[in-house]
Every structure is written in C-alpha cells, then in structure tokens.
Write an enzyme that holds these catalytic residues in place. Structure first.
Site, short mmCIF file in Angstrom:
data_model
loop_
_atom_site.label_atom_id
_atom_site.label_comp_id
_atom_site.label_asym_id
_atom_site.label_seq_id
_atom_site.Cartn_x
_atom_site.Cartn_y
_atom_site.Cartn_z
NE ARG A 95 -3.70 5.63 -6.21
CZ ARG A 95 -3.32 5.74 -7.56
NH1 ARG A 95 -2.80 4.93 -8.36
NH2 ARG A 95 -3.47 7.29 -8.22
CG HIS B 245 -0.29 0.34 2.51
ND1 HIS B 245 -0.08 1.69 2.87
CD2 HIS B 245 0.40 -0.38 3.29
CE1 HIS B 245 0.44 1.70 4.22
NE2 HIS B 245 0.66 0.21 4.47
CB CYS B 246 1.35 4.16 -1.96
SG CYS B 246 -0.36 4.41 -2.94
CG MET B 247 1.18 8.90 0.93
SD MET B 247 1.34 8.92 2.61
CE MET B 247 -0.19 9.95 3.36
#
Length: 528
Positions: free
Chosen positions: A33, A29-31
C-alpha cells in the site's frame, strides 16, 4: 523505460485524485500500500482512484492507503514523491474543480442506476467504505493506537526480512544439494547479517516512532547484540549476545526516549549536546543490561515455547482457531500485536510457524469470492469486481476482495473465515504430526509466500503441506459460501442484472470517448 513511464503515469493519475500535492502531508509505503497523510480527506475521489488500472482498492485508517500490490507500490512511491516535491505536475487546480463538479455527473448517474438495479458493486463499495469508517473509529483506542505504533516500527523492516529470507532459503537448497560450496558461506553471511543486527534497526525505528533521536535508540539496542555482554552477569546468570532480541531492543529504545526527553527538559541548553546523549545511553544502557535483557529473554523464550507447545498439542484445533480468527483480528486492528511475535520466532528458530497458518485466511477469502462469482450469475458488476481482485487475492493481497465483496455482503465474510479455519487446521495437523511449516519472513501471503517457506523436514515436504493448506482453504471457503453464504433475501437483492445500464454506458461512452471521464469511476467495480 516503458515500465518507468507506466509507474509515473500511475503516480500522476493518483495525485490529483487525492487533492493534489498541497493536500499530501506525508508519504510512505508498506508491502502493498501507498500510505498518504492527507490534510483534507474531502478532496479525495475514492471511486476515481479505484478506476485506475493499477489500483486494487483503497483502505482508510490513520492514513489513506491505496492498495497497489507488492512490487508496484515500491516503484510508484518514488515517482509519487517526486511529483509532490515538484509541486504536483498533475495540475491540482483543475483536479479540484473537477472534483467539485463531479457530484453532478456521477451522483445523478448513480441515482438513476440504483433505481434500475439496486444491487451493484458500487453499492457494495459504499457499504465497504462505511464499514471501514466505522472500524477506523472503533480502532482509535489507546491500546490499538499503541499496536499501530508497534507495527510502524516493524513494517519498514519487512523488505530486508524478505530479501534475507529468500537468500536463506536458496542457501539451504544449495547446501542440501551440495552445489556451489564456495558460494554458500557468502550466501549464509548475507542471509544472517541482518538478523544478527535486527535489534539495532528495531531500536532505531522505535526511537523515531516515539519521538526520540533514532541513533540513540539504535545505540542502546546495539548493547543487546554486542559480543562483550557475554562477560556480564545479571540475576546470577551470564548474559548472552542477543538475549532478549527484538523485544529487549524495543523496550530499551522506549526507555531511551523517555530518558532523553527528561534530559531535554532539565539539562541546560549549553550542556545539552554533551549531557543528554551521555545520560540517555548510560541510564537506559544500565537498565537494559541488568534488567531488560534478562526479562525480555525470558519472555522471548516463553513465546517460542508456547508456539511450539500450541501446535504440537493443539495441532488441527489450534490451526483451525488461528486461521478462522485472523480476518476478524485484522478488522479489529489486533493483528499488529503478532508482528513482534513473528519476528521473535524468526530470530529464535529461523522461521515463524504461525504465519503459514494465518495465511490460510486469505485462501478462504479467495474461495468465498469464487463462490460469490457463481452464486450471482446475473450481477455482472460484482462479478467484474471479483475478476479484477482475484489475482491480487491469490498473491495474498486480500483488501479488494474483503472490502469490495465479502464484508459488505455479510455472510460470505463469515464463510470465508470458515475456509481459513479449515486451511489453518490442515497445516496445524501436520505441525502436530511433526512436520513444521514456517516462513523465514513476514509480509507476503498466498502464493507469494512459497519462496519464503522453511521447515524441519525438507523444502519439498514443506511446500507440499503449505500448498495442501491453500487448496483446503480455497475449497472450504468455496463450499461454505456456495451452500451457506446466501439466504433468499440476499440472493433476491444482489442476483440482479444491471448489464443493460452498464453496457449502454460502455457502448456509447467507451474509453475512446472523452465524456465519461468523471462518470466512469462510478461505473467501475470496487477494487479495480
């Protein structure tokens, strides 16, 4: 406890709709998504995923990305990982059969709906999906794949950048007010510790991304920040700790990967454990000290100098161009090239002056979406999409509005870029007048960027200028879209009421009825 149950319920709802645990090959995961590697893309039910309340939208790229928003994604991901590890408690087999049966339900419903009301949010979502697929194919060039790898190196660092950036802002405020003088040195250490060693983390992630041993990449990058390099002379100059920064660390780690791979190929297995790490650190370390640090240092200095020159001399014009072109750069995948530039500016100056300007692209998108809302008063489907996606858009999560509204409509995407251009021009103008507006971290945008703002004329002035830029972006995006975003043909096609069909389904098959399970996703607007 209720929050944990909610996050687990979201993860459990997502899992069967992406084909079950057996279909998930990777999780990250990113910020904003949840990024999934999937074995079989055909098992995914896009519309059902969008109908999950916590899901703001989906984006298909090299991974399948489910937009959950900041905060939520970090809580849902561990629950999702646990479900996958447990073999999928969400019963993948029934989900698969349900997916197989689904075309009979939604497909027929969608067909009848399209005959009675052709202009719906579902059709916009389909157009958005087609555009995403076309963009994915176009972006699969060697250069853009390389940029994606660069992004994979820096994106995992964003949470630390944000946390340390907010602490730095808090510390600066306390120092200016003269409060808690015994605590501020500790806060300064917390805020600066990560940035002092960021080259090591970049080296570690770079080696991991390029297929080497991560710790060797970190070891070579650590040379750059080691205080003892101040005693070494290269190109007739004394080196300084940190010279070359993240760019030098990136180059050093890539070199280390290639040296390591060469050693693995030629060094006998009996000697590999001793010779390979030694040669990797020795060869790449010498090249780093007597070459890369100097070259990368010159490049880093040039980046900082150019950014200052651009905004000091270009001002409003430079901000206008940067703010207006950022969304197209995102669509082309070229925005990833900016991540090392932002990080270099933060490392050099304490903040990046580019991010607040680029964040205005999201403000233009919000203004354009509001204008679409008012220009299509009879299309409740699209208006519902906008109502659902607007809060996320205000916080800087723009994908639901881009792919669910403006991009499929065409012209509103262009007018949204116009709004971003005017917002960027506003902030650029103040930069030219000497009031720098910067961000101490990368990742957040929109209102979420306020806690990370910094500048050269006090926090109050910086916040006021950034807020003014957002307002200009909202207003310009709204006016440009309202007056120039729709031609007669577009209004004729999309300003059509589809509420009778939609409301009939809602009235008869509301949430309490078990029947609309497979049909409901097709009825819900994209981006919900």
């Amino acid at each position: 406890m209720a929050t944990e149950d909610k996050n687990r319920a979201t993860a459990a709802a997502i899992l069967p709709l992406v084909g079950g645990a057996a279909n998930v090959s990777s999780i990250a995961h990113c910020m904003t998504r949840l990024r999934l590697g999937l074995r079989d893309r055909s098992l995914v039910d896009d519309e059902a995923l969008k109908a999950i309340p916590a899901v703001m939208g989906v984006v298909e790229d090299d991974t399948y990305q489910i937009v959950l928003g900041p905060g939520t994604v970090a809580r849902v991901t561990p629950e999702f990982e646990q479900l996958v590890e447990e073999g999928g408690k969400a019963a993948p087999e029934p989900a698969a059969s349900e997916t197989a049966a689904r075309p009979e339900g939604p497909a027929s419903t969608s067909t009848s709906t399209s005959t009675s009301a052709p202009a719906s949010a579902d059709e916009l979502a389909a157009q958005g999906a087609a555009m995403r697929a076309a963009r994915k194919a176009k972006n699969a060039t060697p250069f853009k794949l390389f940029l994606r790898r660069i992004a994979n190196i820096f994106v995992p660092l964003i949470p630390a950048l944000i946390g340390c950036g907010i602490i730095a802002g808090l510390n600066g405020l306390l120092v200016n007010l003269g409060w808690l003088t015994s605590v501020t040195p500790a806060l300064a250490a917390m805020a600066s510790g990560f940035m002092a060693l960021i080259a090591v983390f970049v080296g570690f992630n770079t080696a991991k991304e390029f297929g080497g041993t991560p710790i060797l990449g970190g070891a070579v990058a650590a040379i750059i920040v080691f205080p003892g390099v101040a005693n070494i002379e290269a190109f007739g100059q004394k080196l300084s700790p940190g010279q070359g920064g993240v760019l030098g660390a990136l180059g050093a780690a890539v070199l280390a990967v290639y040296v390591e791979k060469w050693c693995r190929r030629w060094v006998p297995e009996a000697l590999d454990v001793l010779v390979t790490p030694t040669l990797t650190v020795l060869v790449s370390g010498l090249v780093t000290i007597f070459g890369l640090m100097y070259v990368a240092g010159e490049v880093s200095t040039a980046i900082g100098t150019f950014a200052d020159w651009l905004l000091s001399n270009g001002g409003a014009g430079a901000g206008f161009v940067l703010g207006g072109l950022f969304l197209p750069l995102v669509m082309l995948g070229l925005h990833q090239a900016l991540i090392p530039i932002h990080t270099t500016l933060i490392e050099q100056q304490g903040y990046t002056v580019l991010l607040p300007i680029l964040a205005m692209a999201g403000a233009g998108q919000v203004g354009a979406a509001v204008a679409v809302y008012f220009r299509l008063p009879r299309n409740e489907s699209i208006r519902r999409t906008i109502r659902s996606a607007l809060p996320a858009g205000l916080l800087g999560v723009g994908e639901p509005l881009i792919y669910g509204v403006s991009l499929p409509l065409g012209r509103p995407f262009i007018t949204a870029c116009v709004g971003g251009a005017f917002g960027g021009g506003f902030i650029g103008l103040f930069n030219q007048l000497g009031d720098k507006v910067g961000s101490t971290a990368i990742g957040p945008s929109g209102w979420a960027l306020f806690p990370l703002l910094d500048g050269n004329h006090g926090l109050g002035t910086t916040i006021a200028i950034y807020a003014g830029g957002l307002l200009v972006g909202y207003l310009a995006g709204f006016l440009a879209t309202y007056f120039f975003g729709f031609g007669k043909d577009l209004l004729t096609e999309f300003d059509v009421s589809r509420e009778p069909a939609a409301s009939a389904v809602t009235a008869t098959d509301g949430p309490t009825s078990p029947a609309p399970g497979p049909d409901t996703p097709a009825k819900e607007p994209a981006g919900v």
